[in-house]
Design a protein around this motif. Structure first.
Motif, mmCIF file in Angstrom:
data_model
loop_
_atom_site.group_PDB
_atom_site.id
_atom_site.type_symbol
_atom_site.label_atom_id
_atom_site.label_comp_id
_atom_site.label_asym_id
_atom_site.label_seq_id
_atom_site.Cartn_x
_atom_site.Cartn_y
_atom_site.Cartn_z
ATOM 1 N N LYS A 150 77.768 -86.826 -63.417
ATOM 2 C CA LYS A 150 76.511 -87.172 -64.079
ATOM 3 C C LYS A 150 76.683 -87.906 -65.396
ATOM 4 C CE LYS A 150 74.083 -83.058 -62.335
ATOM 5 N NZ LYS A 150 73.363 -81.829 -62.755
ATOM 6 N N VAL A 151 77.712 -87.565 -66.144
ATOM 7 C CA VAL A 151 77.818 -88.012 -67.536
ATOM 8 C C VAL A 151 77.774 -89.532 -67.704
ATOM 9 C CG1 VAL A 151 79.423 -88.161 -69.489
ATOM 10 C CG2 VAL A 151 78.842 -85.936 -68.505
ATOM 11 N N PRO A 152 78.550 -90.325 -66.948
ATOM 12 C CA PRO A 152 78.516 -91.775 -67.196
ATOM 13 C C PRO A 152 77.123 -92.382 -67.091
ATOM 14 C CG PRO A 152 80.409 -91.196 -65.847
ATOM 15 C CD PRO A 152 79.557 -89.963 -65.930
ATOM 16 N N ASP A 153 76.390 -92.068 -66.029
ATOM 17 C CA ASP A 153 75.049 -92.634 -65.859
ATOM 18 C C ASP A 153 74.087 -92.119 -66.921
ATOM 19 O OD1 ASP A 153 75.742 -94.193 -63.717
ATOM 20 O OD2 ASP A 153 75.052 -92.766 -62.197
ATOM 21 N N LEU A 154 74.181 -90.853 -67.260
ATOM 22 C CA LEU A 154 73.298 -90.303 -68.280
ATOM 23 C C LEU A 154 73.544 -90.957 -69.635
ATOM 24 C CD1 LEU A 154 73.443 -86.489 -67.367
ATOM 25 C CD2 LEU A 154 71.490 -88.030 -67.075
ATOM 26 N N VAL A 155 74.804 -91.182 -69.963
ATOM 27 C CA VAL A 155 75.134 -91.824 -71.236
ATOM 28 C C VAL A 155 74.599 -93.257 -71.268
ATOM 29 C CG1 VAL A 155 77.064 -92.709 -72.618
ATOM 30 C CG2 VAL A 155 77.118 -90.362 -71.748
ATOM 31 N N ARG A 156 74.738 -93.986 -70.151
ATOM 32 C CA ARG A 156 74.218 -95.358 -70.089
ATOM 33 C C ARG A 156 72.701 -95.381 -70.277
ATOM 34 N NH1 ARG A 156 77.810 -95.520 -65.623
ATOM 35 N NH2 ARG A 156 79.719 -96.693 -66.085
ATOM 36 N N LYS A 157 72.009 -94.436 -69.639
ATOM 37 C CA LYS A 157 70.555 -94.390 -69.752
ATOM 38 C C LYS A 157 70.109 -94.119 -71.185
ATOM 39 C CE LYS A 157 69.684 -92.931 -64.986
ATOM 40 N NZ LYS A 157 69.251 -91.817 -64.091
ATOM 41 N N LEU A 158 70.968 -93.468 -71.956
ATOM 42 C CA LEU A 158 70.646 -93.177 -73.350
ATOM 43 C C LEU A 158 71.035 -94.322 -74.288
ATOM 44 C CD1 LEU A 158 71.770 -89.436 -73.379
ATOM 45 C CD2 LEU A 158 69.422 -90.265 -73.693
ATOM 46 N N GLY A 159 71.604 -95.383 -73.716
ATOM 47 C CA GLY A 159 71.871 -96.570 -74.515
ATOM 48 C C GLY A 159 73.298 -96.750 -75.002
ATOM 49 N N TRP A 160 74.232 -95.921 -74.516
ATOM 50 C CA TRP A 160 75.625 -96.057 -74.936
ATOM 51 C C TRP A 160 76.508 -96.397 -73.744
ATOM 52 C CZ3 TRP A 160 72.728 -92.259 -77.515
ATOM 53 C CH2 TRP A 160 72.692 -92.388 -78.911
ATOM 54 N N LEU A 161 77.613 -97.059 -74.020
ATOM 55 C CA LEU A 161 78.615 -97.299 -72.994
ATOM 56 C C LEU A 161 79.544 -96.090 -72.945
ATOM 57 C CD1 LEU A 161 79.504 -101.021 -73.747
ATOM 58 C CD2 LEU A 161 78.081 -100.147 -71.885
ATOM 59 N N PRO A 162 79.783 -95.522 -71.765
ATOM 60 C CA PRO A 162 80.612 -94.311 -71.680
ATOM 61 C C PRO A 162 81.973 -94.439 -72.348
ATOM 62 C CG PRO A 162 79.513 -94.712 -69.591
ATOM 63 C CD PRO A 162 79.235 -95.919 -70.461
ATOM 64 N N HIS A 163 82.604 -95.629 -72.240
ATOM 65 C CA HIS A 163 83.940 -95.780 -72.815
ATOM 66 C C HIS A 163 83.904 -95.950 -74.331
ATOM 67 C CE1 HIS A 163 82.702 -100.019 -72.297
ATOM 68 N NE2 HIS A 163 83.423 -100.217 -73.389
ATOM 69 N N ALA A 164 82.719 -96.169 -74.883
ATOM 70 C CA ALA A 164 82.609 -96.440 -76.313
ATOM 71 C C ALA A 164 82.391 -95.194 -77.159
ATOM 72 C CB ALA A 164 81.484 -97.445 -76.567
ATOM 73 N N ALA A 211 71.647 -84.842 -77.152
ATOM 74 C CA ALA A 211 72.134 -84.472 -78.483
ATOM 75 C C ALA A 211 73.622 -84.783 -78.625
ATOM 76 C CB ALA A 211 71.876 -82.992 -78.749
ATOM 77 N N LEU A 212 74.393 -84.527 -77.585
ATOM 78 C CA LEU A 212 75.833 -84.786 -77.650
ATOM 79 C C LEU A 212 76.128 -86.283 -77.703
ATOM 80 C CD1 LEU A 212 77.116 -82.101 -75.124
ATOM 81 C CD2 LEU A 212 77.552 -82.144 -77.580
ATOM 82 N N ALA A 213 75.432 -87.062 -76.875
ATOM 83 C CA ALA A 213 75.656 -88.508 -76.876
ATOM 84 C C ALA A 213 75.231 -89.118 -78.206
ATOM 85 C CB ALA A 213 74.892 -89.156 -75.719
#
Length: 229
Positions: A150-164, A211-213
């Motif tokens: 779940k984490v990669p897609d959720l992070v993208r939806k929140l506006g961040w790149l997972p690798h960043a 909150a974590l992202a």
């Protein structure tokens, strides 16, 4: 507000527990009996050259006394209190390791971002599970299994790149060290939020990820700003 009895403050220094065999055994049994978590015994610390060395024998071990002792550790993880007592009876100083991807996954973040997120989640009255603080400055938020997918897609939806941003999930085939396991001379793993009857039911990743992202993204942006200054 952060609850002092459940949460380690940013500046608080908790006493380092002695890694006695009976103490480790007691903790391992409680994890099995009270939380129904599988546990397995890892490496341990041995005195040598004026310092504590990992039982694996590697002088440059990155996690002395806090990693699996054998390659096939997955098959050794046990949810049996009888089995746990037998294992730590043979290796009383062994670290307590918990396999992820079974009854829980963890969201792994830097402790600076973790404390910021923890405070925010408390204010928002979000459901929280146990959280560990490691001596190498990481925080592990316990969540329901499936976080890795779940984490990669959720992070993208929140506006961040997972690798960043420095936010990863530990799931199937991975593990975390449980308190009071020690990382060589760095100190013990501690509970930032202890396991209690109130947090027996773990949150899903979606309940914590914003909150974590945000905290990890803010820290990454600040780091970039310092490099470019």
């Amino acid at each position: 507000m952060l609850h002092v009895e459940e949460t380690i403050g940013v500046t608080e220094t908790a006493p380092i527990p002695q890694q006695r065999g009976e103490l480790l055994l007691d903790h391992a049994v409680r994890y099995v009996e009270e939380r129904h978590w599988d546990v397995f015994a890892g490496t341990w610390l041995e005195p040598g050259d004026g310092r504590e060395l990992c039982s694996c024998g590697a002088a440059d071990c990155p996690a002395p006394g806090a990693h699996p002792a054998v390659k096939d550790w997955r098959s050794l993880a046990s949810g049996s209190a009888v089995g746990v007592r037998r294992i730590w009876g043979k290796h009383p100083g062994a670290s307590i390791l918990l396999p992820t991807g079974r009854t829980f996954d963890v969201l792994d973040v830097p402790d600076s971002a973790g404390f910021l997120a923890l405070a925010r989640l408390e204010r928002m009255q979000r459901t929280l599970g146990p959280v560990t603080l490691t001596p190498d400055h990481r925080m592990m938020f316990f969540v329901l299994p499936g976080a890795g997918a779940k984490v990669p897609d959720l992070v993208r939806k929140l506006g961040w790149l997972p690798h960043a941003i420095d936010l990863t999930a530990r799931g199937e085939g991975e593990y975390v060290a449980a308190p009071p396991t020690r990382y060589g001379g760095k100190g013990p793993v501690q509970w930032a939020r202890k396991p209690t009857p109130a947090n027996r039911w773990l949150p899903d990743t979606e309940e914590l990820i914003d909150a974590l992202a945000y905290a990890c993204g803010s820290e990454a942006a600040a780091a970039r700003g310092r490099r470019n200054a």
